[in-house]
Scaffold this motif. Structure first.
Motif, short mmCIF file in Angstrom:
data_model
loop_
_atom_site.label_atom_id
_atom_site.label_comp_id
_atom_site.label_asym_id
_atom_site.label_seq_id
_atom_site.Cartn_x
_atom_site.Cartn_y
_atom_site.Cartn_z
N ALA A 63 0.74 -1.14 -0.10
CA ALA A 63 0.01 0.00 0.06
C ALA A 63 0.72 0.98 0.01
O ALA A 63 0.61 2.31 -0.87
N ILE A 64 1.97 1.33 0.77
CA ILE A 64 3.04 2.34 0.83
C ILE A 64 3.53 2.59 -0.67
O ILE A 64 3.64 3.65 -1.01
N ALA A 65 3.86 1.32 -1.23
CA ALA A 65 4.49 1.62 -2.64
C ALA A 65 3.53 2.12 -3.62
O ALA A 65 4.11 2.80 -4.37
N VAL A 66 2.30 1.87 -3.58
CA VAL A 66 1.34 2.41 -4.52
C VAL A 66 1.05 3.86 -4.02
O VAL A 66 1.09 4.69 -5.10
N LEU A 67 1.20 4.21 -3.00
CA LEU A 67 0.77 5.60 -2.56
C LEU A 67 2.37 6.52 -3.26
O LEU A 67 2.00 7.41 -3.56
N ILE A 68 3.23 5.95 -3.11
CA ILE A 68 4.64 6.63 -3.42
C ILE A 68 4.54 6.58 -4.98
O ILE A 68 4.73 7.85 -5.35
N GLY A 69 4.09 5.51 -5.72
CA GLY A 69 4.14 5.66 -7.12
C GLY A 69 2.97 6.65 -7.70
O GLY A 69 3.39 7.29 -8.93
N ILE A 70 1.85 6.81 -6.80
CA ILE A 70 0.66 7.87 -7.11
C ILE A 70 1.48 9.32 -7.06
O ILE A 70 1.19 10.27 -7.92
N THR A 71 2.16 9.59 -5.92
CA THR A 71 2.52 10.90 -5.72
C THR A 71 3.61 11.22 -6.76
O THR A 71 3.62 12.31 -7.18
#
Length: 70
Positions: free
Chosen positions: A14-22
Motif C-alpha cells: 500500500a505504501i509503494a502504491v501511494l509513493i507511485g501515485i505521488t
C-alpha cells in the motif's frame, strides 16, 4: 504468525502504491502543455516525449526546446 506476515506485506505494498501515485502526480504537474504540430490537439508533454491522443504521432521536445514529430 502467517497473518502478521501477510499484514506487513499488505502495508508495504500500500505504501509503494501511494509513493507511485505521488510521483506520477508530480510528473503531471511539471509537464508542459503543447499543441500537436500535425492535428492541433492540445495535451501535456510528459518527460519530453508523448504520443498525441488524437493522431497517435510521437511528439518530442528537442534539447534546444523545439517541438517535433518523431
Amino acid at each position: 504468525m502467517l497473518k502478521l506476515i501477510i499484514f506487513i506485506i499488505f502495508i508495504i505494498s500500500a505504501i509503494a502504491v501511494l509513493i507511485g501515485i505521488t510521483m506520477g502526480n508530480k510528473r503531471w504537474k511539471a509537464a508542459e502543455a503543447v499543441d500537436c504540430p500535425v492535428c492541433g490537439n492540445n495535451f501535456k508533454l510528459i518527460g519530453g516525449s508523448f504520443k498525441c491522443t488524437k493522431c497517435r504521432k510521437r511528439i518530442v521536445k528537442t534539447s534546444d526546446g523545439q517541438i517535433k514529430v518523431a
